[in-house]
Design a protein around this motif. Sequence first.
Motif, short mmCIF file in Angstrom:
data_model
loop_
_atom_site.label_atom_id
_atom_site.label_comp_id
_atom_site.label_asym_id
_atom_site.label_seq_id
_atom_site.Cartn_x
_atom_site.Cartn_y
_atom_site.Cartn_z
N THR A 64 -18.37 -75.04 -71.16
CA THR A 64 -17.89 -74.00 -72.08
C THR A 64 -18.84 -73.76 -73.24
OG1 THR A 64 -15.59 -74.51 -71.53
CG2 THR A 64 -15.98 -73.32 -73.57
N GLY B 27 -19.33 -86.74 -74.63
CA GLY B 27 -18.01 -86.23 -75.02
C GLY B 27 -18.05 -85.49 -76.34
N ARG C 119 -29.64 -83.40 -69.50
CA ARG C 119 -28.29 -83.16 -70.01
C ARG C 119 -28.03 -81.67 -69.82
NH1 ARG C 119 -23.32 -82.34 -71.26
NH2 ARG C 119 -22.49 -82.84 -73.33
C1 LIP Z 1 -18.07 -80.42 -70.05
C2 LIP Z 1 -18.48 -81.37 -68.94
C3 LIP Z 1 -19.80 -82.06 -69.28
C4 LIP Z 1 -19.62 -82.84 -70.54
C5 LIP Z 1 -19.29 -81.87 -71.66
C6 LIP Z 1 -17.99 -81.12 -71.36
P1 LIP Z 1 -16.22 -78.54 -70.44
O1 LIP Z 1 -16.82 -79.87 -69.70
O2 LIP Z 1 -18.62 -80.65 -67.75
O3 LIP Z 1 -20.23 -82.92 -68.26
O4 LIP Z 1 -20.80 -83.55 -70.83
O5 LIP Z 1 -19.16 -82.58 -72.86
O6 LIP Z 1 -16.93 -82.05 -71.32
O7 LIP Z 1 -15.55 -79.07 -71.66
O8 LIP Z 1 -17.33 -77.62 -70.74
O9 LIP Z 1 -15.25 -77.97 -69.44
#
Ligand code: LIP
Length: 292
Positions: free
Chosen positions: A112, A194, A219
Amino acid sequence: MPLVPPVPGVPRVPQPGVDLAGVDLAGLERLAVAVAVEAGRLIVDERPLHVSAASTKSSPTDVVTVMDTRAEELIHGRLLAARPDDGILGEEGADHRGSSGITWVVDPIDGTVNYLYEIPAYAVSVAAVSGDPRVPGAWQVLAAAVADPPRGRVFHARVGGGARLSTVDGALVSTLGVGVVGDLAGALVGTGFGYTEEKRRAQGQLLLEVLPLVRDIRRIGSAALDLCFVAAGLLDGYYEVGLNPWDLAGGWLVVTEAGGVVTGPGGGGPSDRLTVAGNPTVHAALAAIVDP
Ligand code: LIP
């Protein structure tokens, strides 16, 4: 006798009690692809000029946009129209327990923050699972699709059917197979972090253990894409702590159907405590570090 024949080297989460004999796995895969592609088109074609964070969740950096919500509503509607007895568990609040023994685990926009910043690394993940995805180790993915809207592609798989990359118009691009790197020092490894300070401190400490031992770290910002990139050999390994079922469900099956291994703590199913993925050699070496 497991309902789905085990694949050597690929640990299988204990089979929840769904008899796959009566399940149209190819039909589930087709539905997952169609819905993920349609939601992918929505978030690209109808993106407002200025997307902002409509609200935040676990922390000020854990954002949700109006398009996350709109995409989940579209996916929810399409799935229940096609399969009204199925359950749904979605990142943006969909949590409907069905009666068919199959639950759809949905991330309407995985990555997101990338979507918010217009960084072309986000996905729509739609996975049909048996068992209860709310309980770590008690579920297995049956069929899945991970749409990659910026590239007009979709990764998809079903149990025993292999993993593929197709265009959003349905043309096959390639059959997927994990990379062949045979040692960690030569492995390009993905990871993620996170949204809370406490989680990030622990994740940073773990990264200090891994970084010196691998080729390099990436990343990307979407667990679903990280996992699909492992399936396609674009990453050699991936690990992350703190994922939700919807982040990992679709990519989990794409990896295992591409010949890779995905596990969680102690070699069980992947969970919020740990997800480790790779070809069998890289997976084992990476798990030895992140899951001692
Ligand atoms: C994301 C995950 C990613 C993680 C991000 C985030 P989101 O999910 O796909 O691996 O490192 O912090 O959690 O929140 O974009 O659906």
